[in-house]
Scaffold this active site. Sequence first.
Site: not given
Length: 384
Positions: A120, A122, A128, A242
């Site tokens: 969690g 964005t 951004t 990621e």
Amino acid sequence: MSDETFPEIRDAVRRLCADFPGSYWQALDRDRTYPTEFVRALTEAGFLSVLIPEEFGGSGLGLGAATAILEEIHRSGCNGGACHAQMYTMGTLLKHGSAEQKAKYLPGVADGSLRLQAFGVTEPTAGTDTTRIRTFARREGDHYVVSGQKIWISRAEHSDLMVLLCRTTPREECARSSDGMSVLLVDMREAVGNGLTIRPIRTMLNHATTELFFDDLKVPVENLIGEEGKGFRYILSGMNAERILIAAECIGDAKFFIDRAAAYAKERSVFGRAIGSNQGIQFPIARAYVQMNAAALVVADAAAKFEAGQPCGTEANMAKMVASEASWFAADMCIQTHGGFGFAEEYDIERKFRETRLYQVAPISTNLILSHVGTHVLGMPKSF
């Protein structure tokens, strides 16, 4: 990445994926259904716990092994996006959690009885610029009370736990904009209906993404990961893994498209000869192959630096960028090679084409990547 790395793992992944052919994914895609059976098979084979240390029930392997797994999943025509976060989201807990937290949660994550694959971060108004998130957790006794909103949170409906980044100190009260953010481990099983609402977002592909609403959700203070106010740097360290792993998926996608295009170009005959005998068909396939191999080297370099514990933010960003662009070129090339058949569901090209497009826009934009790499090249302070 070279097919010679981790050959036994790659072969095992290919054999598993053979049980989930295109027809399986096509049926799920029509109804936007989660690939439960596929995720269960990966879990039981131990592929999703490859990065968890053996003491907690995982394989204790490095990022290189994880990239090989995800690359082969995507080269086989399957989609790791439904569960790849089960591999890396736990990294925040593993690197920054307390001994008690790791002992409590990691064994369950390793055996799959706990799903930790929701991340969690964005928010709709922050974009951004993560430092401008507004989700706030105020301390009240032995709990944090969380209020705010998140968007584009994938797999929230298929996760037991979520790593949540929120503010614990207002931005204007911090010496640096990246200060004052903390990471909480949210138990989704208890949270839904008790301050957390999950709203699915239907998109152009089957990716189980959602919007989250927090309305005075109580989270125990013991679920704070690391130190209060230092969450931003914890999240960034997890994002490197990621980006590298998603880059590996992009390499797998590129190989899928190149394999399919090459096979079709040799089989399809027009005007009495295979279309692959024409340079107009050969050259785009060759260019896709060149771009894929170049990107694979960048991904391998980033993974090696990550495994060695070296700073790799720039390399991770570059890997994500060049691999996603290589897969997108290969996807377009494959569609062009197949002509009208590329749009037919039964060929699986159009489904993978849509999935590849996702990695062109998520989880981090090209402009943000270029900003990070640009400051590195110029020797300027990074903005994030």
